[in-house]
Design a protein around this motif. Sequence first.
Motif, PDB file in Angstrom:
ATOM      1  N   ILE A  16      -1.066 -11.094   6.414  1.00  0.00           N
ATOM      2  CA  ILE A  16      -0.951 -11.419   4.995  1.00  0.00           C
ATOM      3  C   ILE A  16      -0.424 -10.217   4.220  1.00  0.00           C
ATOM      4  O   ILE A  16       0.458 -10.344   3.362  1.00  0.00           O
ATOM      5  N   LEU A  17      -0.932  -9.034   4.523  1.00  0.00           N
ATOM      6  CA  LEU A  17      -0.520  -7.829   3.801  1.00  0.00           C
ATOM      7  C   LEU A  17       0.922  -7.447   4.103  1.00  0.00           C
ATOM      8  O   LEU A  17       1.577  -6.794   3.293  1.00  0.00           O
ATOM      9  N   THR A  18       1.413  -7.854   5.263  1.00  0.00           N
ATOM     10  CA  THR A  18       2.809  -7.564   5.618  1.00  0.00           C
ATOM     11  C   THR A  18       3.735  -8.736   5.296  1.00  0.00           C
ATOM     12  O   THR A  18       4.954  -8.611   5.483  1.00  0.00           O
ATOM     13  N   ALA A  19       3.173  -9.851   4.825  1.00  0.00           N
ATOM     14  CA  ALA A  19       3.941 -11.079   4.569  1.00  0.00           C
ATOM     15  C   ALA A  19       4.738 -11.483   5.809  1.00  0.00           C
ATOM     16  O   ALA A  19       5.871 -11.950   5.727  1.00  0.00           O
ATOM     17  N   GLY A  20       4.116 -11.268   6.980  1.00  0.00           N
ATOM     18  CA  GLY A  20       4.728 -11.679   8.236  1.00  0.00           C
ATOM     19  C   GLY A  20       5.747 -10.713   8.791  1.00  0.00           C
ATOM     20  O   GLY A  20       6.372 -10.995   9.825  1.00  0.00           O
ATOM     21  N   SER A  51      -7.460  -5.442   6.092  1.00  0.00           N
ATOM     22  CA  SER A  51      -6.915  -4.930   7.339  1.00  0.00           C
ATOM     23  C   SER A  51      -5.716  -4.055   6.971  1.00  0.00           C
ATOM     24  O   SER A  51      -5.543  -3.682   5.821  1.00  0.00           O
ATOM     25  N   GLY A  52      -4.897  -3.739   7.955  1.00  0.00           N
ATOM     26  CA  GLY A  52      -3.599  -3.126   7.662  1.00  0.00           C
ATOM     27  C   GLY A  52      -3.508  -1.629   7.779  1.00  0.00           C
ATOM     28  O   GLY A  52      -2.446  -1.062   7.490  1.00  0.00           O
ATOM     29  N   ALA A  53      -4.564  -0.930   8.206  1.00  0.00           N
ATOM     30  CA  ALA A  53      -4.494   0.528   8.272  1.00  0.00           C
ATOM     31  C   ALA A  53      -3.428   0.986   9.268  1.00  0.00           C
ATOM     32  O   ALA A  53      -2.660   1.915   8.989  1.00  0.00           O
ATOM     33  N   GLN A  54      -3.378   0.346  10.425  1.00  0.00           N
ATOM     34  CA  GLN A  54      -2.392   0.766  11.413  1.00  0.00           C
ATOM     35  C   GLN A  54      -0.973   0.440  10.957  1.00  0.00           C
ATOM     36  O   GLN A  54      -0.041   1.229  11.160  1.00  0.00           O
ATOM     37  N   THR A  82      -5.509   6.343   4.409  1.00  0.00           N
ATOM     38  CA  THR A  82      -5.198   7.046   3.158  1.00  0.00           C
ATOM     39  C   THR A  82      -4.088   6.341   2.405  1.00  0.00           C
ATOM     40  O   THR A  82      -4.176   6.103   1.190  1.00  0.00           O
ATOM     41  N   TYR A  83      -3.040   5.988   3.136  1.00  0.00           N
ATOM     42  CA  TYR A  83      -1.892   5.302   2.533  1.00  0.00           C
ATOM     43  C   TYR A  83      -2.324   3.961   1.944  1.00  0.00           C
ATOM     44  O   TYR A  83      -1.936   3.589   0.824  1.00  0.00           O
ATOM     45  N   LEU A  84      -3.142   3.225   2.696  1.00  0.00           N
ATOM     46  CA  LEU A  84      -3.555   1.885   2.285  1.00  0.00           C
ATOM     47  C   LEU A  84      -4.449   1.939   1.044  1.00  0.00           C
ATOM     48  O   LEU A  84      -4.256   1.165   0.097  1.00  0.00           O
ATOM     49  N   ILE A  85      -5.429   2.843   1.037  1.00  0.00           N
ATOM     50  CA  ILE A  85      -6.335   2.905  -0.113  1.00  0.00           C
ATOM     51  C   ILE A  85      -5.587   3.382  -1.355  1.00  0.00           C
ATOM     52  O   ILE A  85      -5.878   2.943  -2.478  1.00  0.00           O
ATOM     53  N   ASP A  86      -4.625   4.280  -1.171  1.00  0.00           N
ATOM     54  CA  ASP A  86      -3.806   4.722  -2.312  1.00  0.00           C
ATOM     55  C   ASP A  86      -3.013   3.555  -2.894  1.00  0.00           C
ATOM     56  O   ASP A  86      -2.860   3.442  -4.120  1.00  0.00           O
ATOM     57  N   LEU A  87      -2.528   2.688  -2.006  1.00  0.00           N
ATOM     58  CA  LEU A  87      -1.769   1.522  -2.472  1.00  0.00           C
ATOM     59  C   LEU A  87      -2.665   0.565  -3.256  1.00  0.00           C
ATOM     60  O   LEU A  87      -2.293   0.098  -4.346  1.00  0.00           O
ATOM     61  N   TRP A  88      -3.863   0.278  -2.721  1.00  0.00           N
ATOM     62  CA  TRP A  88      -4.795  -0.579  -3.458  1.00  0.00           C
ATOM     63  C   TRP A  88      -5.145   0.032  -4.811  1.00  0.00           C
ATOM     64  O   TRP A  88      -5.184  -0.661  -5.836  1.00  0.00           O
ATOM     65  N   ALA A  89      -5.400   1.346  -4.819  1.00  0.00           N
ATOM     66  CA  ALA A  89      -5.758   2.014  -6.071  1.00  0.00           C
ATOM     67  C   ALA A  89      -4.616   1.947  -7.077  1.00  0.00           C
ATOM     68  O   ALA A  89      -4.827   1.688  -8.278  1.00  0.00           O
ATOM     69  N   GLU A  90      -3.399   2.167  -6.598  1.00  0.00           N
ATOM     70  CA  GLU A  90      -2.223   2.134  -7.475  1.00  0.00           C
ATOM     71  C   GLU A  90      -2.031   0.756  -8.105  1.00  0.00           C
ATOM     72  O   GLU A  90      -1.772   0.639  -9.315  1.00  0.00           O
ATOM     73  N   LEU A  91      -2.171  -0.291  -7.291  1.00  0.00           N
ATOM     74  CA  LEU A  91      -1.903  -1.636  -7.795  1.00  0.00           C
ATOM     75  C   LEU A  91      -3.019  -2.126  -8.717  1.00  0.00           C
ATOM     76  O   LEU A  91      -2.755  -2.762  -9.746  1.00  0.00           O
TER      77      LEU A  91
END
Length: 370
Positions: A16-20, A51-54, A82-91
């Motif tokens: 879902i996070l990668t939209a396939g 999900s999506g950390a890797q 780190t990248y994923l949580i930064d993205l959630w925080a940004e959005l």
Amino acid sequence: MTKEKKTIVVKLGTSILTAGTKSLSKEHILEIVRVLAKLHAEGNRIVVVTSGAQAAGRDALGRTTLGKNIANRQMLAAVGQTYLIDLWAELFAIYKINIGQILLTRADLQDRERYLNARDTINALLDNGFIPVVNENDALVVAEIKVGDNDNLSARVAVLADADVLFLLTDQNGLYTADPNKDPDAKLISEVDEITDEIKGIAGDSVSGLGTGGMSTKIQAAQIATMSGIEVNIVSGKHPEYIYEFNSQQHHGTRFKAKSNPIERRKSWILSGQKPRGTVCVDQGAVDALVNNGSSLLPIGIKTVDGDFARGDVIKVCDMRNHEIARGITHYDSQDLQRIKGVKSEEVANILGFEHGTVVVHRDDLVVVA
């Protein structure tokens, strides 16, 4: 009419996070955030299980392929978290919403004190208007303490948060009568009153190849959550607006009704926090006593003992066809149970030279899942 405010847990898989695709889709994640922000603005308490950390790690390193050994996967998770949580925080910051990160392992859920600490942390974040963003700690976790998939993790988080509803976003529209990718006559099941063996049997596996959770893990998660009084909805992750529409009583996907008589919190921990360390199979008389009469498990009803477990561990209780009917905390370890299986309770002390009570699993420490 004012909408009832709810505690809502939303689980998002990698597909879902990668939209396939092979990379995170910032545009699609933003659409999800927009819906969650709208629910948050209405006073609902929101928890995200991501999900999506890797996948995020691959994006950060600019690599779509990498050796699949454990060290490489944990490296990707370490970079990606780190990248994923930064993205959630940004959005979420676009909507002036703050988040808090929580990384969990099965060990955090198995230990009663750590379980309660995790519950307190989640609720403190919710009480102060934050959105907890939860993931498994894949950078350090090993197989023995891994929850295994974020469907089951989300059910456990929903129990921790005392949630009203859990949304499992997937690459299908919901649960079908057969695999819709193989059977053109497959029909969407809009509502499930009870999770039966038939429901478990029709759950297929993930077809995306991007995540670890298939439909079968979603059914497992739904069973944990619904028994704890939490409604579960499997909906298409392509349409995040369905989350909001469900809250408005619109109907998409598959809804699993919450049990009207949910199990108590301690039993929720037994069911959701503990990985069974072994299995005992019991005769039909014991099955009837446990399921129909609310009885404790006595040694006389036990026919077989499998696994190496200690006193105080959680074990599965199965019938002689190996169907799980209950799980609970055992008063005896596996070696002692091998010696006292099938005997009357009053004979236990003579056989072992001691006793930890007349029951193997007390009904207060037993959760019937049949």
